[in-house]
Write an enzyme that holds these catalytic residues in place. Sequence first.
Site, short mmCIF file in Angstrom:
data_model
loop_
_atom_site.label_atom_id
_atom_site.label_comp_id
_atom_site.label_asym_id
_atom_site.label_seq_id
_atom_site.Cartn_x
_atom_site.Cartn_y
_atom_site.Cartn_z
N THR A 51 50.84 -10.62 55.21
CA THR A 51 50.12 -9.46 55.73
C THR A 51 51.14 -8.33 55.88
O THR A 51 52.33 -8.51 55.58
CB THR A 51 49.49 -9.77 57.10
OG1 THR A 51 50.54 -10.13 58.00
CG2 THR A 51 48.49 -10.91 57.02
N GLN A 101 63.53 -29.02 53.50
CA GLN A 101 62.08 -29.06 53.82
C GLN A 101 61.33 -27.99 53.06
O GLN A 101 60.20 -28.21 52.63
CB GLN A 101 61.87 -28.85 55.32
CG GLN A 101 62.31 -30.01 56.17
CD GLN A 101 61.68 -31.32 55.73
OE1 GLN A 101 60.47 -31.41 55.58
NE2 GLN A 101 62.51 -32.32 55.51
N GLU A 102 61.95 -26.80 52.92
CA GLU A 102 61.29 -25.71 52.18
C GLU A 102 60.94 -26.17 50.77
O GLU A 102 59.85 -25.88 50.27
CB GLU A 102 62.22 -24.49 52.10
CG GLU A 102 62.51 -23.83 53.43
CD GLU A 102 63.36 -22.57 53.27
OE1 GLU A 102 63.05 -21.74 52.40
OE2 GLU A 102 64.35 -22.42 54.01
N HIS A 106 59.16 -18.65 55.12
CA HIS A 106 60.16 -18.14 56.06
C HIS A 106 60.81 -19.34 56.73
O HIS A 106 60.11 -20.26 57.15
CB HIS A 106 59.51 -17.22 57.09
CG HIS A 106 60.49 -16.66 58.06
ND1 HIS A 106 61.40 -15.67 57.69
CD2 HIS A 106 60.76 -16.95 59.34
CE1 HIS A 106 62.17 -15.39 58.73
NE2 HIS A 106 61.80 -16.16 59.75
N MET A 163 63.71 -10.35 49.27
CA MET A 163 64.23 -9.70 50.47
C MET A 163 63.85 -8.22 50.52
O MET A 163 64.71 -7.34 50.47
CB MET A 163 65.76 -9.86 50.54
CG MET A 163 66.22 -11.30 50.47
SD MET A 163 65.55 -12.29 51.82
CE MET A 163 66.67 -11.83 53.13
N ARG A 164 62.56 -7.98 50.62
CA ARG A 164 62.08 -6.60 50.71
C ARG A 164 61.02 -6.50 51.80
O ARG A 164 60.19 -7.41 51.94
CB ARG A 164 61.42 -6.16 49.40
CG ARG A 164 62.34 -6.04 48.23
CD ARG A 164 63.17 -4.79 48.23
NE ARG A 164 62.37 -3.57 48.37
CZ ARG A 164 62.89 -2.37 48.63
NH1 ARG A 164 64.17 -2.23 48.81
NH2 ARG A 164 62.10 -1.32 48.73
N SER A 192 66.22 -20.93 44.81
CA SER A 192 66.05 -22.39 44.85
C SER A 192 64.60 -22.78 45.16
O SER A 192 64.11 -23.80 44.67
CB SER A 192 67.01 -23.03 45.85
OG SER A 192 66.67 -22.70 47.17
N ASN A 193 63.89 -21.96 45.93
CA ASN A 193 62.47 -22.26 46.16
C ASN A 193 61.66 -22.05 44.89
O ASN A 193 60.75 -22.83 44.59
CB ASN A 193 61.91 -21.41 47.30
CG ASN A 193 62.25 -21.99 48.66
OD1 ASN A 193 61.71 -23.02 49.05
ND2 ASN A 193 63.18 -21.36 49.37
N ASP A 246 56.91 -11.35 58.12
CA ASP A 246 56.94 -12.77 58.51
C ASP A 246 55.79 -13.13 59.46
O ASP A 246 55.98 -13.78 60.50
CB ASP A 246 58.29 -13.15 59.13
CG ASP A 246 59.43 -12.97 58.14
OD1 ASP A 246 59.20 -13.17 56.94
OD2 ASP A 246 60.55 -12.62 58.57
C1 GRF Z 1 64.94 -19.28 51.89
O1 GRF Z 1 65.51 -19.84 53.04
C2 GRF Z 1 63.62 -18.65 52.21
O2 GRF Z 1 62.91 -19.33 53.20
C3 GRF Z 1 64.02 -17.30 52.71
O3 GRF Z 1 65.11 -16.92 51.90
C4 GRF Z 1 65.74 -18.08 51.39
C5 GRF Z 1 65.71 -17.95 49.92
O4 GRF Z 1 66.39 -19.00 49.26
N1 GRF Z 1 62.90 -16.39 52.72
P1 GRF Z 1 66.16 -19.26 47.72
O5 GRF Z 1 66.42 -17.93 47.00
O6 GRF Z 1 64.75 -19.72 47.52
O7 GRF Z 1 67.18 -20.28 47.33
#
Ligand code: GRF
Length: 211
Positions: free
Chosen positions: A138, A170-171, A106, A87-88, A13-14, A142
């Site tokens: 870095t 908010q992201e 994050h 997620m790595r 989604s981001n 996080d």
């Molecule tokens: C988000 O909350 C991001 O901050 C975190 O993992 C989530 C990923 O969500 N690192 P999406 O895949 O962007 O929907």
Amino acid sequence: MKNLVILISGRGSNMQAIVDAKIPGARIAAVISNRPDAAGLAWAAERGIATAVLDHKQFADRESFDAALAELIDGYQPDLVVLAGFMRILTQGFTAHYAGRMLNIHPSLLPSFPGLHTHQQAINAGCRIAGCTVHFVTAELDHGPIVAQGAVPVFHNDTEATLAARVLEQEHRLYPQAVAQFVAGRLSLDGLRVLVADETPTSARLAVPLD
Ligand code: GRF
């Protein structure tokens, strides 16, 4: 034009927020996932964006996966690598290669609550304010120079899910804004601090409770 390569592992989604923002001067060169089933891949492909999968399970160790990933990314000649729910845990060599040109988001107000279950950590700690952080990547998970932070209230009846949803909103505002600032050449590093050129001063205040 600056080339962006966006890395995802899931729904993306981001990534969608960044694509939909149509950032002036930015071109989405590719969306890459380490998971073949990442929902965000189909979304990007439907919009004509190049997609690629590099399945980490096919690699013996982190070093060989990260080396192959860097080769794949560099084939798109990125100016900026955007981690969006990727997620790595990354190797030192990988993060050094993209130093100053790789961003992550994050869902906590770093340096508080890095790692997993960050929303539950914030609730358990009794925080009244939570939020999200965009930072340069870095070698430390996080951690890294902070570009932007967005804050939200935490309510007494919040669960991990309700707080995550409030932070996610908010992201989706913060990450495209930070990427746009990078693309416009407005970000410069001063040690662990980030200077944003022509930043609009704000007196906005979030206090919880308000009275
Ligand atoms: C988000 O909350 C991001 O901050 C975190 O993992 C989530 C990923 O969500 N690192 P999406 O895949 O962007 O929907």
